[in-house]
Write an enzyme that holds these catalytic residues in place. Sequence first.
Site, PDB file in Angstrom:
ATOM      1  N   VAL A  94       0.823  -1.210   0.000  1.00 29.86           N
ATOM      2  CA  VAL A  94       0.000   0.000   0.000  1.00 29.86           C
ATOM      3  C   VAL A  94       0.862   1.267   0.000  1.00 29.86           C
ATOM      4  CG1 VAL A  94      -1.812   1.272   1.218  1.00 29.86           C
ATOM      5  CG2 VAL A  94      -1.828  -1.233   1.219  1.00 29.86           C
ATOM      6  N   HIS A 131       5.213   5.264   0.765  1.00 33.61           N
ATOM      7  CA  HIS A 131       4.907   3.861   1.043  1.00 33.61           C
ATOM      8  C   HIS A 131       4.445   3.712   2.486  1.00 33.61           C
ATOM      9  CE1 HIS A 131       5.477  -0.530   1.373  1.00 33.61           C
ATOM     10  NE2 HIS A 131       5.208  -0.496   0.082  1.00 33.61           N
ATOM     11  N   HIS A 132       3.431   2.869   2.685  1.00 29.50           N
ATOM     12  CA  HIS A 132       2.811   2.730   4.004  1.00 29.50           C
ATOM     13  C   HIS A 132       3.771   2.146   5.039  1.00 29.50           C
ATOM     14  CE1 HIS A 132      -0.463   2.860   6.750  1.00 29.50           C
ATOM     15  NE2 HIS A 132      -1.416   2.767   5.859  1.00 29.50           N
ATOM     16  N   SER A 133       4.846   1.498   4.602  1.00 31.21           N
ATOM     17  CA  SER A 133       5.807   0.958   5.559  1.00 31.21           C
ATOM     18  C   SER A 133       6.524   2.062   6.324  1.00 31.21           C
ATOM     19  CB  SER A 133       6.835   0.073   4.846  1.00 31.21           C
ATOM     20  OG  SER A 133       7.583   0.818   3.901  1.00 31.21           O
ATOM     21  N   GLY A 161       5.080   4.533   7.789  1.00 32.47           N
ATOM     22  CA  GLY A 161       4.286   4.938   8.942  1.00 32.47           C
ATOM     23  C   GLY A 161       2.805   4.874   8.642  1.00 32.47           C
TER      24      GLY A 161
END
Length: 535
Positions: A55, A180-182, A184
Amino acid sequence: MDYPKEIGGLRWRKTSSLKPINVGEANARKERGEEEEEELLSPAARLFHEPNFNVYIIAILGCKTRIDPDLVRAKLPHTLLKHPRFSSLQVPVEGGKEEKQLKWVPSAVNLDNHVIVPPEIDQSTFAGDADAGKKFVEDYISDLTKTKIDGSKQPLWDLHLLNVRTSEPDAEAVGVFRIHHSLGDGVSLTSLLLACTRQIADPDALPTIPTPRKKKEEGLLAGRGRNGGVLGRGFWRAVVAVWTAAVLMWNTAVDVAAFLLTAIWVEDTKTPLKGPHGVEFLPRRFVWKSMSLDDFKLVKNAMNATINDVALGATQAGLSRYLNRKYVNAGGSENDGEQNNSLPAGSIRLRSTLLVNVRPGPGIQAMADMMEKDTEVKWGNWIGFILLPFTIGIRDDPLDYVRQAKAVVDRKKRSLEALFTFSIAEFVLKLFGTRRSNALSHRIITRTTLCFTNLVGPLEEIGYYGHPLAFLAPSSFNQPHGLMINFQSCVDKMTVVLSVDESTIPDPHQLCDDIVHSLELIKNAVISSHGLSQS
């Protein structure tokens, strides 16, 4: 990394005058040859690297003036890039476990790869067509959803500056963050972006974000307290506390049971809003529209509700209106579905997956202190699930949609659903690994219909690196839903943003208009029923 090279017949290239810039204390240490401790990605961050959960968060910033790329580039090293996640690579761990592990590695940042400026946009192309500029921006962002960033070669974010006038009032340019959702959760990332802004009236002041007020004790406790003295107040306080705890435990048990049943077999009704299997791999289109925040406040105050209740009620009304039209057209009728009820007999099960940060996110002030004073902040993806049922139906009274939304939200507030679902996912992750945890999360989400969020924005006019903002529109893509609906307030506006798979929803502007029109009907019903003034 790949970027869209041509949209609408217009080609672009990166400007050759922009040179690489090394930024951040981590880069300075790297240049001096000093060792830097490398941190492993958290299990939740690794979850967002699974192929079916990869995501990205999108934040669309509408600016009232043209954007100066050189100014943005000059400001980034002193703000956003102070955060270590924005100046670190995600590199596989050598000799790690069987499951793929990644670590954060501080790196020099080449802003040429992160600040993307299409320089060959001819404004005369959009002359005489107010919507052409917005269509160009929509196409550009849609093309971004077809590409991804290689985290082993550069930090997983970029910023696209489009000096294109759109049909939104006062919007002369658009900035598009892709993160990128990684890196946060959405709330923390939004706080970080807002911490990079300042008030227009006071360039040294951070934005003010409203906080919910705690309601005073009412009803039984307050009434008994007046007549029963200290002992009476203590007794009734204990009664209320026991009753509140019992309601909390019961609601939590019911919600956790619904979560587990959804994981096993309960699925939403198949409707024109529900995406197909594998929808997370399809490109997205983002559409958005701004409304008056005063309209939300008028309904909120008249119905003793919250802004979130009103947003949810308008969304339920808009989805009902949209679906009714779809079923009317499927039956071959010429009616547009505004009056007659053509929805399928029986109830439609339609739920939203609401992702909640179970750990309070760092506020704007904490983010600003981190960037200015190198202080530490709590960071990461601590996400729980809430399954939020939507009421779909044609109502004679538009206010029923808000009443139903308020009832559902009030009940969800008396539940620890998010905390327990987070704990369940965390237990599965630690016991069985990222793949099984991903499978559980993916199974829950794909058995619901959409994702819904409502974020609170600044009270004052703000500027992003000196560029006054006309609107703020966050969303995401690559989630396993065919539809995501976000509401974002900013000063006196509320912007609704739709992220859609066009094979599922081929007419997203119509759906967006249905939500906006539904709010108008709700507002008019409040004015009529409460004898209020339209001013």
